[in-house]
Design an enzyme around this catalytic site. Structure first.
Site, PDB file in Angstrom:
ATOM      1  N   ASP A  30     -51.562  53.207  40.986  1.00  0.00           N
ATOM      2  CA  ASP A  30     -50.622  52.107  40.792  1.00  0.00           C
ATOM      3  C   ASP A  30     -50.918  51.534  39.408  1.00  0.00           C
ATOM      4  O   ASP A  30     -51.892  50.819  39.220  1.00  0.00           O
ATOM      5  CB  ASP A  30     -50.832  51.058  41.885  1.00  0.00           C
ATOM      6  N   TYR A  87     -56.201  51.569  39.766  1.00  0.00           N
ATOM      7  CA  TYR A  87     -55.363  50.432  40.162  1.00  0.00           C
ATOM      8  C   TYR A  87     -55.352  49.440  39.007  1.00  0.00           C
ATOM      9  O   TYR A  87     -56.264  48.637  38.837  1.00  0.00           O
ATOM     10  CB  TYR A  87     -55.897  49.786  41.447  1.00  0.00           C
TER      11      TYR A  87
END
Length: 262
Positions: free
Chosen positions: A152, A111
């Site tokens: 992400d 992330y």
């Protein structure tokens, strides 16, 4: 036989547990890389997910961030966090070896920081994080093994990945500096599974909750599955599961799925 590896920023596993469990039961992905679980390890719904046949590697944090790996196959050599900054306590990276029936697959859930604004300290943290990820990837690729780093990335690599490039130009998701970091990492030998499968497609993985963005398809492709050359050799396809963004109480991100021949 193929193995499906999915990355999904679930945007709070507590808020979206029902949606996550329904999706796991229906879609039955083999390996899931979650981001923004937004809970400490002890608060993660391990029992509910393990009952569905998944092994877990969790690197959680209270309220913010947090990443996890769910696997129908055994997990070994679990690594939490990236080297290079002992003061960084944010839970943004977890890695493990998945023991498939006839081979091993190294996977990681990442992330990358959003960066807030290009003139902020948080943007500088994002750039430093990407540098640390680059150094780690450089080491991983020396192992000459199947590798998938999904997550992400908070980067839309090219204008084709943005619904309105002019509108987003200079933002923390499209800034020249983060795109340079992306290209630098790709130069090591990482390959974008979606773009290999769909060279010219305009599809997105994230739509802002504001401005009716999903209905208008005003999105960006910022969730990616990056493959080593050994994984590319086994690539059978990659899709963005857009329908998950349209469910009730959806995450603002939708799953991205790669299929690998095993």
């Amino acid at each position: 036989m193929t193995i499906r590896v999915t990355t999904w920023n679930v945007n709070s596993v507590k808020s979206r547990l029902a949606q996550l469990l329904d999706w796991l039961k229906t879609d039955q992905p083999d390996i899931v890389l979650l981001q923004e679980i937004k809970c400490v390890d002890e608060a993660f719904p391990a029992m509910e997910i393990e009952e569905l046949g998944y092994n877990l590697a969790i690197h959680g944090q209270k309220t913010y961030n947090g990443v996890a790996i769910l696997s129908k196959f055994p997990l070994e050599d679990i690594t939490k966090g990236l080297a290079g900054d002992e003061s960084d306590l944010q839970a943004r990276y977890v890695e493990a070896i998945v023991s498939l029936p006839h081979k091993a697959l190294r996977v990681a859930s990442v992330y990358v920081p959003n960066g807030q604004t290009a003139d902020s300290d948080k943007f500088q943290y994002k750039l430093r994080f990407l540098d640390r990820l680059y150094e780690h990837v450089k080491t991983l690729l020396t192992y000459d093994e199947m590798l998938v780093i999904g997550g992400d990335y908070n980067i839309a690599p090219h204008d084709i990945d943005v619904h309105d490039p002019a509108l987003w130009r200079g933002s923390v998701l499209t800034h020249d500096e983060v795109r340079k970091k992306w290209r630098r990492m790709a130069s090591l030998g990482l390959h974008d599974a979606y773009r290999l499968s769909h060279p010219d497609s305009h599809e997105y993985s994230w739509w802002d909750y504001r401005g009716n963005s999903f209905v208008r398809d005003n999105g960006l492709r910022i969730d990616h599955l990056l493959l080593s050359a050994e994984s590319v050799d086994q690539l059978a396809g990659c899709i963005i599961e857009k329908s998950m963004r349209g469910i009730e109480k959806a995450s603002d991100h939708t799953p991205v799925i790669v299929e690998l021949k095993s």
